[in-house]
Design an enzyme around this catalytic site. Sequence first.
Site, short mmCIF file in Angstrom:
data_model
loop_
_atom_site.label_atom_id
_atom_site.label_comp_id
_atom_site.label_asym_id
_atom_site.label_seq_id
_atom_site.Cartn_x
_atom_site.Cartn_y
_atom_site.Cartn_z
N LYS A 136 1.75 9.97 -60.00
CA LYS A 136 2.77 9.08 -60.56
C LYS A 136 2.50 7.67 -60.06
O LYS A 136 2.49 7.43 -58.85
CB LYS A 136 4.18 9.52 -60.16
CG LYS A 136 5.27 8.58 -60.71
CD LYS A 136 6.64 8.97 -60.19
CE LYS A 136 7.69 7.93 -60.58
NZ LYS A 136 8.99 8.17 -59.95
N TYR A 187 2.91 10.45 -55.49
CA TYR A 187 3.71 9.35 -56.01
C TYR A 187 3.34 8.05 -55.29
O TYR A 187 3.47 7.96 -54.07
CB TYR A 187 5.19 9.70 -55.81
CG TYR A 187 6.20 8.66 -56.21
CD1 TYR A 187 5.90 7.64 -57.11
CD2 TYR A 187 7.49 8.71 -55.70
CE1 TYR A 187 6.86 6.71 -57.47
CE2 TYR A 187 8.46 7.78 -56.06
CZ TYR A 187 8.13 6.78 -56.94
OH TYR A 187 9.08 5.87 -57.29
#
Length: 293
Positions: free
Chosen positions: A165, A137
């Site tokens: 992400k 992420y």
Amino acid sequence: MKNVPFKGVIAYPITPFDENDKVDINLYKVLLEKLIVTGAHGVAPLGSAGVMPYLSDAEKEEITEATIKQVDGRIPVLVGVSNLTTAKTIEHAIFAEKAGAAAVMIIPMSYWKLTDEEIIQHYDAVASKISIPIMAYNNPATGGVDMSPTLLKKLLEIPNVTMIKESTGDVQRMHYLKKELGDEVSFYNGSNPLALAAFAAGATGWCTTAPNLIPKLNVDLYNAIENNDLEEAQKIFYKQVNLLKFMVNKGLPRVIKAGLEIQGKYAGYLRSPLKALSDSETEELKMILKNIE
């Protein structure tokens, strides 16, 4: 493509608290169930919307177990396990896997600026201790570290790291990943105002807390993209874009709590230092939601 258990709209539940500043698990389950039955393709507890950094280890474990029990195998669960230290991240990742998570999400949280090598070693160490996939992420606004597209590409060489992400708000990074790695990469959009642009760039999914308030519009956008109906996707996106921008500008937990209450649903309390939206902000949100209807 490597092991990728998520596709579509991955919804982020908020973590509600009671008047004594305790996690309200019963209310959490109610809010989570709404996300499940209104069409989310996956759920991701302990993210930014779930105020993960504000929770104790015991509270994180309680949320993890409650989520997996409530979901009961209906959709996959992506558990946030990030921590400042590698040891704690490993501890939470192992717990999530044993509890039944489909995957874990890790953002490199940092007080000191981390080098690329330190970040790679961090992910590699966690990956070596679990068998489920990892979503890397990237959100410098909350984690304090900006992972370059080149670094993200290197992280994907770690066997368990199968998903990225991207929450920088730079859609060019998504195009880079798609161009460089093609169908071998599964990247997910975490920047709400870029939902349409990210899908156009080839995003596998959209990680968002918006389904707490407008689940149908979020799923409809994904379905329009899946049907290659760009005109319909644009119409659906433009209906919700003002709310998506407002969420980012005012803070996810604050906006979701206020929005749920505007919709007549109890959403508990925020944990200090977070405070509720001001009266003027709440009125602005009411107008945005009214215009969506």
